[in-house]
Design a protein around this motif. Structure first.
Motif, PDB file in Angstrom:
ATOM      1  N   ALA A   1      15.350 -26.719  50.374  1.00  0.00           N
ATOM      2  CA  ALA A   1      14.402 -27.746  50.812  1.00  0.00           C
ATOM      3  C   ALA A   1      15.026 -28.879  51.621  1.00  0.00           C
ATOM      4  CB  ALA A   1      13.691 -28.329  49.594  1.00  0.00           C
ATOM      5  N   ASN A   2      14.176 -29.549  52.411  1.00  0.00           N
ATOM      6  CA  ASN A   2      14.554 -30.805  53.050  1.00  0.00           C
ATOM      7  C   ASN A   2      14.681 -31.883  51.974  1.00  0.00           C
ATOM      8  OD1 ASN A   2      14.402 -29.586  55.562  1.00  0.00           O
ATOM      9  ND2 ASN A   2      12.333 -30.316  55.978  1.00  0.00           N
ATOM     10  N   LYS A   3      15.586 -32.824  52.178  1.00  0.00           N
ATOM     11  CA  LYS A   3      15.883 -33.813  51.150  1.00  0.00           C
ATOM     12  C   LYS A   3      15.697 -35.246  51.636  1.00  0.00           C
ATOM     13  CE  LYS A   3      17.299 -30.436  48.525  1.00  0.00           C
ATOM     14  NZ  LYS A   3      16.691 -30.051  47.257  1.00  0.00           N
ATOM     15  N   ASP A   4      15.549 -36.132  50.676  1.00  0.00           N
ATOM     16  CA  ASP A   4      15.514 -37.572  50.931  1.00  0.00           C
ATOM     17  C   ASP A   4      16.936 -38.025  51.265  1.00  0.00           C
ATOM     18  OD1 ASP A   4      15.233 -40.316  50.909  1.00  0.00           O
ATOM     19  OD2 ASP A   4      14.877 -40.456  48.742  1.00  0.00           O
ATOM     20  N   ILE A   5      17.122 -38.629  52.444  1.00  0.00           N
ATOM     21  CA  ILE A   5      18.460 -39.060  52.849  1.00  0.00           C
ATOM     22  C   ILE A   5      18.632 -40.578  52.773  1.00  0.00           C
ATOM     23  CG2 ILE A   5      18.731 -37.045  54.343  1.00  0.00           C
ATOM     24  CD1 ILE A   5      18.178 -38.932  56.743  1.00  0.00           C
ATOM     25  N   SER A   6      17.627 -41.275  52.246  1.00  0.00           N
ATOM     26  CA  SER A   6      17.713 -42.734  52.167  1.00  0.00           C
ATOM     27  C   SER A   6      18.863 -43.158  51.253  1.00  0.00           C
ATOM     28  CB  SER A   6      16.393 -43.305  51.643  1.00  0.00           C
ATOM     29  OG  SER A   6      16.146 -42.873  50.309  1.00  0.00           O
ATOM     30  N   GLY A   7      19.435 -44.306  51.553  1.00  0.00           N
ATOM     31  CA  GLY A   7      20.505 -44.835  50.719  1.00  0.00           C
ATOM     32  C   GLY A   7      21.769 -44.002  50.724  1.00  0.00           C
ATOM     33  N   GLY A   8      21.925 -43.177  51.749  1.00  0.00           N
ATOM     34  CA  GLY A   8      23.137 -42.374  51.833  1.00  0.00           C
ATOM     35  C   GLY A   8      23.168 -41.179  50.909  1.00  0.00           C
ATOM     36  N   LYS A   9      22.002 -40.764  50.381  1.00  0.00           N
ATOM     37  CA  LYS A   9      21.962 -39.617  49.472  1.00  0.00           C
ATOM     38  C   LYS A   9      22.583 -38.393  50.140  1.00  0.00           C
ATOM     39  CE  LYS A   9      17.850 -41.025  46.826  1.00  0.00           C
ATOM     40  NZ  LYS A   9      17.539 -42.286  47.536  1.00  0.00           N
ATOM     41  N   GLN A  10      23.323 -37.613  49.370  1.00  0.00           N
ATOM     42  CA  GLN A  10      24.123 -36.515  49.908  1.00  0.00           C
ATOM     43  C   GLN A  10      23.537 -35.124  49.682  1.00  0.00           C
ATOM     44  OE1 GLN A  10      27.331 -36.906  51.683  1.00  0.00           O
ATOM     45  NE2 GLN A  10      26.140 -38.797  51.867  1.00  0.00           N
ATOM     46  N   GLU A  11      22.500 -35.003  48.874  1.00  0.00           N
ATOM     47  CA  GLU A  11      21.963 -33.659  48.610  1.00  0.00           C
ATOM     48  C   GLU A  11      21.263 -33.101  49.837  1.00  0.00           C
ATOM     49  OE1 GLU A  11      18.644 -31.445  45.824  1.00  0.00           O
ATOM     50  OE2 GLU A  11      19.624 -33.218  45.000  1.00  0.00           O
ATOM     51  N   ARG A  12      21.497 -31.815  50.107  1.00  0.00           N
ATOM     52  CA  ARG A  12      20.862 -31.121  51.213  1.00  0.00           C
ATOM     53  C   ARG A  12      20.506 -29.703  50.784  1.00  0.00           C
ATOM     54  NH1 ARG A  12      21.641 -35.687  52.642  1.00  0.00           N
ATOM     55  NH2 ARG A  12      22.418 -36.442  54.655  1.00  0.00           N
ATOM     56  N   GLY A  13      19.418 -29.163  51.349  1.00  0.00           N
ATOM     57  CA  GLY A  13      19.102 -27.751  51.176  1.00  0.00           C
ATOM     58  C   GLY A  13      19.699 -26.970  52.336  1.00  0.00           C
ATOM     59  N   TRP A  14      20.040 -25.712  52.109  1.00  0.00           N
ATOM     60  CA  TRP A  14      20.673 -24.939  53.178  1.00  0.00           C
ATOM     61  C   TRP A  14      19.748 -24.789  54.388  1.00  0.00           C
ATOM     62  CZ3 TRP A  14      18.347 -20.666  55.046  1.00  0.00           C
ATOM     63  CH2 TRP A  14      17.472 -19.953  54.202  1.00  0.00           C
ATOM     64  N   ALA A  15      18.426 -24.659  54.154  1.00  0.00           N
ATOM     65  CA  ALA A  15      17.495 -24.492  55.281  1.00  0.00           C
ATOM     66  C   ALA A  15      17.305 -25.795  56.046  1.00  0.00           C
ATOM     67  CB  ALA A  15      16.153 -23.962  54.795  1.00  0.00           C
ATOM     68  N   MET A  16      17.617 -26.910  55.423  1.00  0.00           N
ATOM     69  CA  MET A  16      17.582 -28.196  56.115  1.00  0.00           C
ATOM     70  C   MET A  16      18.618 -28.213  57.233  1.00  0.00           C
ATOM     71  SD  MET A  16      17.935 -31.930  54.332  1.00  0.00           S
ATOM     72  CE  MET A  16      17.680 -33.472  55.230  1.00  0.00           C
ATOM     73  N   ALA A  17      19.726 -27.495  57.029  1.00  0.00           N
ATOM     74  CA  ALA A  17      20.812 -27.454  58.010  1.00  0.00           C
ATOM     75  C   ALA A  17      20.681 -26.291  58.988  1.00  0.00           C
ATOM     76  CB  ALA A  17      22.158 -27.356  57.278  1.00  0.00           C
ATOM     77  N   LEU A  18      19.729 -25.394  58.772  1.00  0.00           N
ATOM     78  CA  LEU A  18      19.683 -24.141  59.527  1.00  0.00           C
ATOM     79  C   LEU A  18      19.464 -24.350  61.026  1.00  0.00           C
ATOM     80  CD1 LEU A  18      19.891 -21.074  59.099  1.00  0.00           C
ATOM     81  CD2 LEU A  18      17.401 -21.027  58.815  1.00  0.00           C
TER      82      LEU A  18
ATOM     83  N   ASN B   1      25.662 -30.275  48.502  1.00  0.00           N
ATOM     84  CA  ASN B   1      25.870 -31.504  49.255  1.00  0.00           C
ATOM     85  C   ASN B   1      25.838 -31.169  50.746  1.00  0.00           C
ATOM     86  OD1 ASN B   1      28.408 -30.385  49.878  1.00  0.00           O
ATOM     87  ND2 ASN B   1      29.433 -31.513  48.237  1.00  0.00           N
ATOM     88  N   VAL B   2      26.141 -32.157  51.596  1.00  0.00           N
ATOM     89  CA  VAL B   2      26.076 -31.929  53.046  1.00  0.00           C
ATOM     90  C   VAL B   2      26.984 -30.774  53.459  1.00  0.00           C
ATOM     91  CG1 VAL B   2      26.507 -32.946  55.316  1.00  0.00           C
ATOM     92  CG2 VAL B   2      25.486 -34.342  53.494  1.00  0.00           C
ATOM     93  N   HIS B   3      28.212 -30.819  53.007  1.00  0.00           N
ATOM     94  CA  HIS B   3      29.174 -29.780  53.365  1.00  0.00           C
ATOM     95  C   HIS B   3      28.706 -28.404  52.896  1.00  0.00           C
ATOM     96  CE1 HIS B   3      32.915 -27.576  53.800  1.00  0.00           C
ATOM     97  NE2 HIS B   3      32.924 -27.316  52.507  1.00  0.00           N
ATOM     98  N   GLY B   4      28.282 -28.309  51.655  1.00  0.00           N
ATOM     99  CA  GLY B   4      27.870 -27.023  51.104  1.00  0.00           C
ATOM    100  C   GLY B   4      26.665 -26.443  51.808  1.00  0.00           C
ATOM    101  N   ALA B   5      25.685 -27.296  52.135  1.00  0.00           N
ATOM    102  CA  ALA B   5      24.487 -26.812  52.819  1.00  0.00           C
ATOM    103  C   ALA B   5      24.840 -26.209  54.170  1.00  0.00           C
ATOM    104  CB  ALA B   5      23.490 -27.956  53.001  1.00  0.00           C
ATOM    105  N   HIS B   6      25.786 -26.814  54.864  1.00  0.00           N
ATOM    106  CA  HIS B   6      26.163 -26.294  56.184  1.00  0.00           C
ATOM    107  C   HIS B   6      26.992 -25.015  56.081  1.00  0.00           C
ATOM    108  CE1 HIS B   6      24.661 -29.169  59.177  1.00  0.00           C
ATOM    109  NE2 HIS B   6      24.592 -29.975  58.131  1.00  0.00           N
ATOM    110  N   VAL B   7      27.848 -24.936  55.091  1.00  0.00           N
ATOM    111  CA  VAL B   7      28.616 -23.698  54.897  1.00  0.00           C
ATOM    112  C   VAL B   7      27.664 -22.536  54.618  1.00  0.00           C
ATOM    113  CG1 VAL B   7      30.266 -22.497  53.407  1.00  0.00           C
ATOM    114  CG2 VAL B   7      30.714 -24.851  54.114  1.00  0.00           C
TER     115      VAL B   7
END
Length: 335
Positions: free
Chosen positions: A37-54, A245-251
């Motif tokens: 899923a797409n994630k809330d990035i406010s406040g520097g939050k680091q969680e990301r879904g893999w499809a958010m980075a696709l 996290n950001v790195h993992g979602a992109h990998v």
């Protein structure tokens, strides 16, 4: 000629026209749960879904439309009307990536399904209705949880992990072997794909091999796993073995983009990559151009490509012999 062969011929023609007409944009819809899923990035939050980075791994002839939502199962995604919305958007030649399982295994009646029964039925419905609207379904099984425990933990709800701190995490000593937590929920999508002659990508195997290759410690770098005081957005730390996290979602997005192109060779012409991506919506590794340039300058590579997704940007003043190259995408422009 059977219906599947007729449909295949139609799709070949549609995809051929897509490749021949540069202005034609193919949409890849994604339906699934919080791992995508797409994630809330406010406040520097680091969680990301893999499809958010696709989107970072396909050029502008492909548009990623991510409808995956935290906490959803195949059942709740249908019951809440989310699937009906996706169906209304599908155009002939579009793709629909279908990935559920993490929440179908939960016991809550509003989410639970059974593999070999209701889970398979829902997956088959996604496939059938995608085809009825001229789309091309792609079944994926769930990405793995980072579970190196000898016995898989009982996870009441992956979404609760966001409310935990590092001290709330598991204290059990981990082993060297990644242990499956999905059981038959990782098998059912393959079975449905075989019965319905549908594209299938074994995301479970791909991410299992990734996490196992990184090992107990290295795999933590993919997830929302932070020691206290190491990540400003998580001051008390976090032990979340499910979410990226950001790195993992992109990998993971890069690996699944490759797998998608292997399964559907027509998409290879649209496959792209860059060293870093900047996007104010959080789809890239960086939100600001200055941060991406700083990372590029620290890299030892001879040439660095930074792609920018959408928006208007102040063009940086770099030396003429700079090894940094910019690629503007999705309507991005310089001021």
């Amino acid at each position: 000629m059977g219906w599947f062969k007729r449909l295949s011929l139609i799709l070949i023609v549609v995809c051929g026209l897509t490749a021949a007409v540069p202005d034609r944009t193919t949409t890849i819809f994604v339906i699934g749960d919080s791992t995508a899923a797409n994630k809330d990035i406010s406040g520097g939050k680091q969680e990301r879904g893999w499809a958010m980075a696709l989107q970072c791994y396909f050029d502008d002839h492909v548009m990623i439309d991510n409808h995956a939502v935290n906490g959803r199962s195949s059942k709740s995604f249908i019951d809440e009307g989310r699937w009906e919305k996706v169906v209304s958007l599908i155009k002939p030649g579009d793709y629909v990536i279908i990935q559920f399982g993490h929440n179908d295994e939960k016991t809550q009646p509003n989410r639970h399904t059974d593999p070999g029964s209701t889970f398979d039925y829902n997956l088959a419905r996604f496939v059938r209705e995608t085809r009825e609207h001229g789309g091309i379904p792609v079944l994926m099984n769930s990405v793995v949880r980072r579970n190196f425990l000898v016995k898989a933990p009982i996870i009441a709800d992956d979404e609760q992990l966001r409310n935990t701190t590092f001290s709330d995490g598991a204290k059990t000593v981990e082993g060297d072997t990644l242990i499956d937590t999905h059981g038959q929920y990782r098998v059912a999508p393959r079975d449905v794909a075989q019965r319905m002659n549908c594209h299938f990508i074994d995301a479970n195997r791909i991410t299992h091999n990734l996490e196992q290759s990184l090992g107990t410690e290295g795999s933590k770098a993919l997830h929302m796993w932070f020691l206290p005081g190491t990540e400003p957005s998580e001051p008390k730390g976090k032990q979340d073995n499910t979410h990226y996290n950001v790195h993992g979602a992109h990998v993971v997005a890069r690996l699944l983009a490759d797998a998608l192109c292997d399964e559907i060779p027509l998409l290879r012409a649209c496959r792209t990559d860059a060293d870093f991506t900047v996007d104010r919506l959080g789809r890239g590794q960086y939100l600001t151009l200055s941060d991406a340039i700083t990372a590029a300058q620290a890299s030892s590579k001879a040439e660095i490509t930074i792609q920018i997704l959408g928006g208007e940007w102040e063009k940086p003043h770099l030396p003429k012999n700079s090894r940094i190259r910019f690629v503007l995408r999705q309507g991005a422009s310089w001021k």
